[in-house]
Scaffold this active site. Structure first.
Site, short mmCIF file in Angstrom:
data_model
loop_
_atom_site.label_atom_id
_atom_site.label_comp_id
_atom_site.label_asym_id
_atom_site.label_seq_id
_atom_site.Cartn_x
_atom_site.Cartn_y
_atom_site.Cartn_z
N LYS A 135 21.41 74.60 0.62
CA LYS A 135 22.67 74.34 1.31
C LYS A 135 22.88 72.83 1.51
O LYS A 135 23.95 72.30 1.20
CB LYS A 135 22.68 75.05 2.66
CG LYS A 135 23.97 74.88 3.43
CD LYS A 135 23.98 75.74 4.69
CE LYS A 135 23.97 77.20 4.32
NZ LYS A 135 24.19 78.10 5.45
N ARG A 159 22.66 75.15 11.01
CA ARG A 159 22.39 76.23 10.06
C ARG A 159 21.09 75.98 9.31
O ARG A 159 20.71 74.83 9.06
CB ARG A 159 23.53 76.35 9.03
CG ARG A 159 24.92 76.54 9.59
CD ARG A 159 25.94 76.48 8.46
NE ARG A 159 27.31 76.39 8.94
CZ ARG A 159 28.16 77.41 8.99
NH1 ARG A 159 27.77 78.61 8.59
NH2 ARG A 159 29.40 77.25 9.42
N GLY A 176 21.57 85.43 5.12
CA GLY A 176 21.47 86.25 6.32
C GLY A 176 20.08 86.39 6.89
O GLY A 176 19.89 87.05 7.91
N MET A 219 17.95 83.91 7.94
CA MET A 219 17.60 82.98 9.02
C MET A 219 18.84 82.74 9.89
O MET A 219 19.86 83.39 9.71
CB MET A 219 17.01 81.71 8.43
CG MET A 219 15.64 81.93 7.81
SD MET A 219 14.98 80.47 7.00
CE MET A 219 16.08 80.30 5.60
N ARG A 263 26.82 77.80 -3.30
CA ARG A 263 25.48 78.12 -3.77
C ARG A 263 25.61 79.06 -4.96
O ARG A 263 26.65 79.70 -5.15
CB ARG A 263 24.65 78.77 -2.67
CG ARG A 263 25.20 80.09 -2.15
CD ARG A 263 24.41 80.60 -0.97
NE ARG A 263 25.04 81.78 -0.36
CZ ARG A 263 24.69 82.30 0.79
NH1 ARG A 263 23.70 81.74 1.49
NH2 ARG A 263 25.30 83.37 1.28
N HIS A 320 -2.06 108.60 -13.64
CA HIS A 320 -1.48 109.41 -14.71
C HIS A 320 0.03 109.55 -14.52
O HIS A 320 0.82 109.37 -15.46
CB HIS A 320 -2.15 110.79 -14.74
CG HIS A 320 -1.56 111.72 -15.75
ND1 HIS A 320 -0.53 112.59 -15.46
CD2 HIS A 320 -1.84 111.90 -17.07
CE1 HIS A 320 -0.21 113.27 -16.55
NE2 HIS A 320 -1.00 112.88 -17.54
N SER A 369 -7.55 94.75 -28.38
CA SER A 369 -6.43 95.04 -27.50
C SER A 369 -7.00 95.17 -26.09
O SER A 369 -7.86 96.01 -25.85
CB SER A 369 -5.72 96.34 -27.91
OG SER A 369 -4.60 96.56 -27.09
N CYS A 400 -2.43 96.11 -24.08
CA CYS A 400 -1.75 97.41 -24.14
C CYS A 400 -1.76 98.14 -22.81
O CYS A 400 -1.41 99.31 -22.74
CB CYS A 400 -2.33 98.29 -25.24
SG CYS A 400 -4.06 98.75 -24.99
N TYR A 403 0.52 89.64 -29.28
CA TYR A 403 1.56 90.58 -28.87
C TYR A 403 1.20 91.20 -27.53
O TYR A 403 0.05 91.14 -27.09
CB TYR A 403 1.76 91.69 -29.92
CG TYR A 403 0.58 92.64 -30.04
CD1 TYR A 403 0.49 93.78 -29.25
CD2 TYR A 403 -0.44 92.39 -30.97
CE1 TYR A 403 -0.59 94.64 -29.35
CE2 TYR A 403 -1.52 93.24 -31.08
CZ TYR A 403 -1.60 94.37 -30.27
OH TYR A 403 -2.67 95.22 -30.36
#
Length: 885
Positions: free
Chosen positions: A28, A97, A106, A108, A341, A457, A773, A840, A860
């Site tokens: 701000k 502020r 909202g 603070m 902002r 699972h 992997s 993986c 990858y």
């Protein structure tokens, strides 16, 4: 710190800050300074830096020199405004502020009209000739000061306002005249005396210092702490405080205040979007006390102010090159900007704005890629709870698989399939799921479990299916006999509707409205840009041709993990699998495996076809064998029923035999027991069958002109000799199939690195493995010593108490597990420089883990199909973030 500057002035030619100073001035303060530098009308003020907040909260006192700088800045404000702070006749009033470097709307606190007292309210009334305005401003200040500074519940003040409106038989705050407001002022002072035990301070300087301290302290209020945790904002940043000259939207019909966005924050549409109120102050617009008006109607009410506002919003968006959230006040016809902002936006809006701004020439593709958070892509691919819905969350578990679902409660997989076949939408509620539940999970809209963590699972399978899942919801207790579950004193019966939100872990009784997802052209565009930038491949974890095709549509470049055990649970297969497990000798086992061979081959044919031209890594059987058998409790119930009813003797004998085998196979700690490569060593014929099916499928497709390079992965290796033993058998089977088919084919044999010893000896393992992997689910489990199926009982407490920053099964633990990954990569490549290495585990689709993988040198990542777009964007952002350093 003698020469350190702690306070920065803004608002005229003496403005000392700029937009690039957000870390110091907060968002701000930096943007107020930037607007002033752009010549935009901003009420003058000053910003006390975030450094002061950090030091104040650490030491309980201001660093040397701060008070002197504040006093000097007040003198500048007095010169700029022509008013004196503390003057009783024409007072300079201030707003105080918060302003953190990251937007926390909202979270603070704010105080307006600071500087008023019993004397100055009279002076302001006389000066403006508007007694109602003066007392309205004073009562607002008293309520805010009481709430923010003295920690008095705001409802105490609101109740008095409501009582006064009832007494006078009026509906709106604006209907209260100066006499009524003056009466409220006296009542508010009495509330402060009663609740805080002090008289309201009449000294404006004392008010100011108390308000600054309150805003600094609000950095650590509970809602701010929670917001930071949810949004990944560091707790050590602190907030700046902005002290600014007041301008008044509550001076009558030529004054007002509003909030607007330079584009629609819900859709991203390029249109001015916002609301305003006449004769009001800022908090009125969002408080819901009066119904705001659409911003476009201001053009009729105050055309000059509207035209100026349009010019300013276009200027701001063009300057900041992003959608802006602005606040403004009109005081007697004159426009002032109070804030700009970067605007919060929905996932759909973020995507549309990023693509549109590239097309408009405002930003380039690389900037657009950084504008969309990977987590927002997740929202676009799953149903979401309508933000307009009202509902109560009755329990919270782990957010195991994103998306929201509504359905009737069922407690068994069989019932789920039965209900779904009749067109019913259902939620499968289980203590925990097992591979046997796969049919019910597929039939369900979503899954809710009492036990299990982020890699249980239920979580893994649900993510693969793209279904919402809430796991480890320990507040629930199931009574299977009564077919109910309870949450505290509330009982939910089978067939009752519930809703779950797999993105937040929320459980809701009843039906909520959902918003359906959609893969838009803009998403395809953004991901195509990501593919142009990223350097790391993105594969998928897929076990069926359907999952493989879904993943291909999402841009997967192959399969990094095909779990063969999931193929064994079809209705036509599970009896044969059990026959194989119950076999008491190798010969009998091979007979059963021979029956499974054509089934496995059919699976691989489908997956290879779906991934034609792309690599497919197939993991040989991994889980312990008892998972394929019924639970002993179920068998015992069946046996009792058969005996009680005088059932078939052979069936009774077979049931006892299965119970004995289940008992023999049951392990105290199955995750560290007879599983993975240990199965391939003790029962080599199992792996032989799977490898034969893989190679025969590949050979058949080669005859059809589809080239396949099978990648066969051996799980749970901890010693190179295990790999060497299993690999010799595998290669023997491969060469036998190739000889029989008179075929030539390249293939790779590699391993999963999922145990710490494997990572630490990766140089030795790489002498046999042609690829690695990292199975980060098991690697996390064995590194931490956490059971991934039981950790849900305590990990939320660890995270809430900041013992761990994140659930390590959801976000890769870079300091521990990540170090093992890096060791494994370095050691593996020291032996085999060109070895292909990927991840993986489910971390392969988590943004920060993907970025870690790129920086660690992975070739990858592989993740569930619905997380492939997230991984693609994360992989591109990893490259761009490195370029920025």
């Amino acid at each position: 710190m003698a020469n350190k500057k702690f306070v920065y002035f803004f608002g005229n030619e003496e403005t000392e800050g700029k937009n690039s100073m957000k870390n110091l001035l907060g968002g701000k303060g930096a943007n107020l300074a930037e607007m002033a530098n752009l010549g935009i009308p901003v009420p003058p003020g000053f910003t006390i830096t975030t450094e002061v907040c950090v030091l104040y909260l650490e030491n309980g006192a201001y660093p040397d020199g701060v008070l002197e700088e504040i006093n000097a800045s007040i003198e500048k404000l007095e010169l700029a405004s022509g008013k004196k702070f503390g003057d009783n006749n024409d007072p300079l009033l201030l707003s105080v502020r918060s302003g953190a470097r990251a937007s926390m709307p909202g979270m603070m606190d704010t105080v307006l009209n600071l500087g008023m007292n019993d004397a100055s309210v009279e002076g302001l009334s006389k000066k403006t000739g508007n007694g109602r305005f003066a007392y309205d401003s004073y009562r607002r200040f008293l309520a805010m000061f009481g709430d923010v500074v003295l920690d008095i519940e705001n409802q105490n003040f609101e109740s008095e306002i409501a009582a006064k409106k009832k007494e006078l038989n009026v509906e709106m705050d604006t209907d209260l005249d100066s006499t009524a407001l003056s009466d409220l002022v006296e009542k508010f002072k009495l509330i402060i005396k009663d609740k805080a035990g002090i008289d309201f301070p009449q000294d404006p300087r004392e008010q100011l210092m108390m308000a600054i301290e309150a805003v600094f302290s609000s950095w650590n209020n509970q809602r701010a702490i929670t917001y930071r945790k949810l949004n990944g904002i560091p707790h050590e940043w602190g907030t700046a405080v902005n002290v600014q000259s007041m301008v008044y939207g509550n001076m009558g019909d030529t004054s007002g205040t509003g909030v607007a966005f330079t584009r629609d924050p819900a859709t991203g549409e390029k249109k001015f979007f916002g609301e305003y109120l006449m004769n009001a102050q800022g908090e009125d617009v969002v408080a819901g006390i009066r119904t705001p008006l659409p911003i476009n109607t201001l053009q009729e009410t105050m055309p000059d102010a509207y035209d100026q506002l349009v010019d300013i919003y276009l200027k701001l968006e063009n300057h900041f090159k992003d959608m802006q959230d602005i606040e403004f006040t009109i005081q007697e016809g004159k426009l002032y900007m109070l804030q700009t902002r970067t605007g919060k936006r929905t996932a759909a809006a973020a995507l549309n704005i990023a693509v549109d701004m590239v097309n408009e020439g405002l930003i380039d593709k690389k900037v657009a890629l950084m504008r969309v958070a990977p987590e927002q892509i997740d929202q676009l691919l799953h149903p979401m709870i309508d933000p307009e819905s009202e509902y109560d969350v009755v329990a919270t578990g782990l957010p195991a698989s994103p998306g929201a679902a509504v359905g009737k409660v069922v407690f068994t997989a069989e019932h789920a399939e039965e209900m779904a076949s009749k067109g019913e939408k259902i939620i499968l509620v289980r203590a925990e799921t097992s591979p046997e539940d796969i049919g019910g999970m597929d039939a369900a809209q979503g899954i809710l479990t009492i036990r299990g963590g982020m890699t249980s699972h239920a979580a893994v399978v649900a993510r693969g299916m793209g279904k919402p899942c809430v796991a480890g919801c320990g507040a629930i207790s199931i009574d299977m006999g009564k077919k109910t579950f309870a949450i505290g004193d509330t009982t939910i019966n089978e067939g009752d509707f519930i809703s779950i939100d797999g993105a937040s872990g929320s459980v809701i009784i009843g039906q909520v409205s959902l918003i359906s997802p959609g893969v838009t052209g803009e998403l395809h565009t953004l991901l195509d840009w990501a593919d142009e930038v990223k350097k790391m491949g993105v594969r998928t974890n897929a076990d069926t041709p359907h999952d493989a095709l879904v993943a291909r549509d999402f841009g997967a470049e192959g399969i990094g993990l095909c779990r063969t055990e999931h193929m064994f649970f079809g209705e036509d297969r599970i009896p044969v699998v059990r026959e194989m497990i119950l076999a008491e000798d190798t010969g009998t086992r091979k007979v059963a495996l021979k029956k499974l061979l054509p089934m496995q081959k059919k699976d691989f044919l489908g997956i290879f076809k779906a991934m034609a031209g792309y690599p497919v890594t197939i993991r040989l059987l991994d889980p312990p064998l008892h998972e394929f058998l019924p639970k002993n409790e179920e068998l015992a119930d069946k046996l009792r029923a058969l005996e009680a009813e005088g059932g078939d003797k052979q069936e009774i004998e077979d049931t006892r035999k299965v119970m004995d085998r289940v008992e023999a196979l049951t392990e105290i700690n199955p995750m560290l027991g007879h599983r993975g490569c240990r199965l391939g060593i003790t029962y080599p014929e199992m792996y032989d069958m799977q490898v034969q099916a893989i190679m025969e499928a590949a050979c058949e497709l080669k005859l059809e002109g589809i080239e396949i390079v099978p990648e066969i992965m051996i799980p749970l290796i901890c010693h190179v000799n295990e790999l060497k033993f299993v690999k010799e058998n595998i290669v023997s089977v491969i060469e036998s199939v190739l000889d029989e088919k008179s075929a030539k084919m390249d293939y790779l044999v590699g391993t999963m690195i999922e145990l710490p010893r494997a990572a630490l000896t990766a140089d030795k393992i790489a002498t046999e493995a042609e690829f690695f992997s990292f199975g980060t689910n098991d690697l996390t489990q064995t590194t931490f010593g956490f059971s991934r199926d039981d950790a849900g009982k305590f990990l939320p407490v660890y995270v809430a108490g900041s013992i761990l920053e994140n659930d390590p099964f959801a976000v890769l633990d870079q300091g521990g597990v990540g170090e093992l990954v890096k060791i494994g990569i370095d050691k593996g490549r020291s032996t085999r420089p060109d070895i292909k290495i990927g991840i993986c585990g489910e971390h392969g689709g988590e943004p920060s883990s993907v970025k870690f993988g790129y920086n660690a040198g992975l070739n990858y990542v592989s993740c569930s199909p619905f997380r492939v777009p997230i991984a693609r964007l994360s992989a591109a952002q990893a490259v761009l973030e490195n370029e920025m350093e």
